[in-house]
Design a protein around this motif. Structure first.
Motif, PDB file in Angstrom:
ATOM      1  N   PHE B  63       0.832  -1.203   0.000  1.00  0.00           N
ATOM      2  CA  PHE B  63       0.000   0.000   0.000  1.00  0.00           C
ATOM      3  C   PHE B  63       0.869   1.257   0.000  1.00  0.00           C
ATOM      4  O   PHE B  63       0.621   2.207  -0.754  1.00  0.00           O
ATOM      5  N   LEU B  64       1.910   1.244   0.826  1.00  0.00           N
ATOM      6  CA  LEU B  64       2.806   2.398   0.927  1.00  0.00           C
ATOM      7  C   LEU B  64       3.478   2.678  -0.413  1.00  0.00           C
ATOM      8  O   LEU B  64       3.529   3.830  -0.880  1.00  0.00           O
ATOM      9  N   ILE B  65       3.993   1.626  -1.061  1.00  0.00           N
ATOM     10  CA  ILE B  65       4.675   1.798  -2.346  1.00  0.00           C
ATOM     11  C   ILE B  65       3.713   2.367  -3.392  1.00  0.00           C
ATOM     12  O   ILE B  65       4.023   3.335  -4.102  1.00  0.00           O
ATOM     13  N   THR B  66       2.529   1.762  -3.476  1.00  0.00           N
ATOM     14  CA  THR B  66       1.552   2.207  -4.474  1.00  0.00           C
ATOM     15  C   THR B  66       1.082   3.620  -4.187  1.00  0.00           C
ATOM     16  O   THR B  66       0.934   4.446  -5.105  1.00  0.00           O
ATOM     17  N   LEU B  67       0.858   3.890  -2.913  1.00  0.00           N
ATOM     18  CA  LEU B  67       0.389   5.227  -2.528  1.00  0.00           C
ATOM     19  C   LEU B  67       1.405   6.295  -2.919  1.00  0.00           C
ATOM     20  O   LEU B  67       1.044   7.338  -3.489  1.00  0.00           O
ATOM     21  N   LEU B  68       2.690   6.041  -2.631  1.00  0.00           N
ATOM     22  CA  LEU B  68       3.712   7.052  -2.916  1.00  0.00           C
ATOM     23  C   LEU B  68       3.989   7.177  -4.409  1.00  0.00           C
ATOM     24  O   LEU B  68       4.481   8.210  -4.856  1.00  0.00           O
ATOM     25  N   GLU B  69       3.677   6.122  -5.168  1.00  0.00           N
ATOM     26  CA  GLU B  69       3.774   6.247  -6.632  1.00  0.00           C
ATOM     27  C   GLU B  69       2.705   7.201  -7.152  1.00  0.00           C
ATOM     28  O   GLU B  69       2.964   8.040  -8.015  1.00  0.00           O
ATOM     29  N   LYS B  70       1.497   7.041  -6.621  1.00  0.00           N
ATOM     30  CA  LYS B  70       0.367   7.830  -7.128  1.00  0.00           C
ATOM     31  C   LYS B  70       0.260   9.186  -6.438  1.00  0.00           C
ATOM     32  O   LYS B  70      -0.220  10.145  -7.030  1.00  0.00           O
ATOM     33  N   HIS B  71       0.660   9.232  -5.188  1.00  0.00           N
ATOM     34  CA  HIS B  71       0.569  10.476  -4.410  1.00  0.00           C
ATOM     35  C   HIS B  71       1.915  10.697  -3.716  1.00  0.00           C
ATOM     36  O   HIS B  71       2.045  10.475  -2.511  1.00  0.00           O
ATOM     37  N   PRO B  72       2.928  11.124  -4.478  1.00  0.00           N
ATOM     38  CA  PRO B  72       4.287  11.169  -3.909  1.00  0.00           C
ATOM     39  C   PRO B  72       4.454  12.128  -2.739  1.00  0.00           C
ATOM     40  O   PRO B  72       5.420  12.000  -1.976  1.00  0.00           O
TER      41      PRO B  72
END
Lengths: 133, 134
Positions: B63-72
């Motif tokens: 979740f953290l990885i995906t979140l920071l990809e989409k919402h850096p």
């Protein structure tokens, strides 16, 4: 379960919540405290039941998950005896070796009931009735 | 006061975290899994995300990885009590390395969490720091 774990469980008193932790939570949660405590109280009854259900269904993976989940709740309230039981059951579930789990689960159920009652008494002493029966 | 998203598969831990945050005046939305958390962030981005690490389906690190990809520019606090062979300390260090703003080990002291939330809300995001370093 190894001898050390068994001895640790046998030699500890029944679990009571850490009332200092509860007081800290009450101060930090204010009006939200009793609502949160309702969740904890119901969890003390429901979560050990889920562990027993996983055991009865011969589902070690689910037993490990439920043990893991309940461990965190017990830690948060300072229920060290119940935490120890949960960690042991989580470990047994993870290894797939459920021999000897039944009495631990029954003990967890009994302590959960006791913890539920202690939390309810604490909430009542806070001056407002708890709605959880 | 901030808009905060709490992601945890355990409803009791969600209630505890949300109650603490609401008591000090934050607006809180909740999700019981990482996928739901991403949907919440896409619909109404939170100023801070607090996420458990070990969750079924999409775990907290994914979740953290995906979140920071989409919402850096998201600020994220990761929480863990450890699971399986991965202890809480290791999993939280992994979260930190992946871009979490801060980490909290279970069990946590409620007062300490409130302080960490306040600090995280004031801190620069990892994306901001990386841009500044260039």
């Amino acid at each position: 379960m190894n001898a050390s774990q068994s001895e640790q469980i046998q030699n500890t008193e029944e679990g009571y919540p850490d009332f200092a932790k509860l007081t800290e939570m009450r101060e930090e949660l204010g009006d939200h405290f009793l609502l949160v405590m309702q969740h904890f109280q119901s969890g003390m009854l429901a979560r050990p039941q889920k562990i027993r259900q996983a055991f009865q269904n011969n589902n070690p993976e689910q037993l490990a998950l439920e043990g893991h989940s309940f461990k965190s709740l017990c830690r948060q309230l300072g229920l060290s005896q119940m935490e120890t039981l949960s960690v042991t059951l989580e470990s047994m579930g993870r290894s797939g070796q459920l021999d000897g789990a039944a009495p631990l689960i029954e003990r967890l159920l009994a302590y959960g009931l006791q913890a539920h009652c202690e939390l309810q008494k604490y909430c009542l002493a806070c001056g407002k009735p708890s709605s959880v029966q | 006061m901030a808009h905060i998203l709490v992601v945890d598969d355990d409803e009791i831990m969600r209630a505890l975290l949300s109650g603490m945050l609401r008591h000090v005046g934050h607006t809180v939305v909740e999700s019981d899994n990482g996928q739901g958390g991403l949907e919440q962030m896409n619909a109404y981005p939170a100023e801070l995300v607090i996420t458990d690490i070990f969750m079924p389906e999409m775990d907290g690190l994914e979740f953290l990885i995906t979140l920071l990809e989409k919402h850096p520019d998201s600020k994220v606090i990761a929480i863990s009590g450890g699971y399986k062979a991965v202890n809480a300390c290791l999993s939280l260090q992994m979260a930190k390395a992946l871009g979490a703003t801060d980490i909290i080990a279970k069990p946590f002291h409620t007062a300490a969490v409130i302080r960490q939330v306040a600090y995280a809300l004031q801190s620069k995001t990892i994306a901001y720091r990386r841009r500044a370093e260039r």
